[in-house]
Design a protein around this motif. Structure first.
Motif: not given
Length: 301
Positions: A203-210, A240-246, A252-256
């Protein structure tokens, strides 16, 4: 009554004046005596000091006690300040402890990732990032790899830490890589350790959603996200990364991958496996037909 009061005042005032004069004369005499520079006067002064000074120790007791109280109060103040400094240092140490625990968990995940065995046929070629799209509505980079290097559309790219995107558009000497943060990116992923499958939507953000999570209640912030390999476009097991709550309460995912410094990218060569036409042959392989030796025909004599 008025006469008696007037009489008492006339008596007290002269007495007060006489006593004041005697005190002034006595003190002046002591001062002059103490200033006399004579051996005999010095001996007398020494005798007076020897007789008077030891007898006034009782007068110095309150002064000594007061000085001790002041010193103890200063000591307590220093101890209180040291206690406050230790409390602040303890708070900082707790913060460092939390950071150390997070780093320990991340290190354990990376060590566990190093044990993952990918397909031995999955090799890679490293290219240099030439430029990015420069558009807020399109997240992509340009590589100096193309048809001459055997690059194909759909191949996955990583920065050595995590999945970055996939190749979308190949030229003779360059190729375009669509990043996972691009709004056109859809990557099938799997959340570990719950094993829930989902779609990582850019979504053009640093934390794309799941999106389309099978059981969102089984997913927790901090879970590891890897590529699932569904669809056969990207290989499975890539970090891919680590799950975070936006802030919007979405998963969302914090990309590795380090998107701030994309200088070199690895393009993973992934070739589709051979199709299975006979599933039974995977369990029981075909046996070679047995040859039956035929006896020679008898020749009639």
């Amino acid at each position: 009554m008025a006469t008696d009061r007037h009489t008492s005042d006339d008596f007290v005032r002269p007495v007060r004046r006489i006593l004041t004069g005697i005190a002034v004369v006595f003190l002046l005499g002591i001062f002059l005596f103490w200033r006399i520079d004579s051996p005999r006067a010095e001996r007398v002064r020494a005798q007076i000091v020897d007789q008077v000074v030891p007898s006034v120790d009782w007068a110095l007791v309150p002064v000594t006690k007061l000085a001790g109280m002041v010193e103890n109060f200063q000591s307590y103040s220093r101890i209180y300040e040291q206690n406050q400094d230790l409390r602040r240092e303890l708070q900082r140490m707790k913060a460092w402890k939390e950071a150390a625990l997070q780093l320990e968990q991340e290190n354990a995940k990376l060590l566990d990732l190093n044990k993952v065995r990918l397909d031995p046929k999955l090799t890679f070629i490293t290219g240099v990032v030439l430029a990015d799209s420069g558009s807020p509505f399109r997240q992509s980079v340009l590589l100096n790899l193309g048809h001459r290097d055997g690059i194909r559309d759909g191949w996955a790219t990583t920065d050595g830490l995590g999945l970055v995107g996939r190749v979308s558009g190949v030229g003779q000497s360059s190729s375009r890589v669509i990043l996972m943060t691009d709004s056109n990116s859809r990557v099938p992923v799997m959340v570990q350790p719950s094993g829930q499958r989902a779609i990582l939507s850019g979504d053009n953000s640093k934390l794309p959603p799941l999106d389309f999570v099978e059981a969102a209640d089984a997913v927790r912030p901090g879970d590891r996200v890897v590529s699932s390999g569904d669809g056969g476009v990207l290989p499975a097991g890539l970090l891919v990364g680590q799950v975070v709550e936006g802030t919007d309460r979405r998963l969302r995912v914090r990309l590795a991958a380090d998107y701030e410094r994309l200088e070199f990218l690895r393009v993973l060569r992934s070739h589709p496996g051979a199709p299975v036409t006979d599933p039974g042959a995977l369990v029981v392989p075909d046996r070679a037909p047995a040859t039956v030796a035929q006896a020679p025909e008898a020749v009639d004599g």
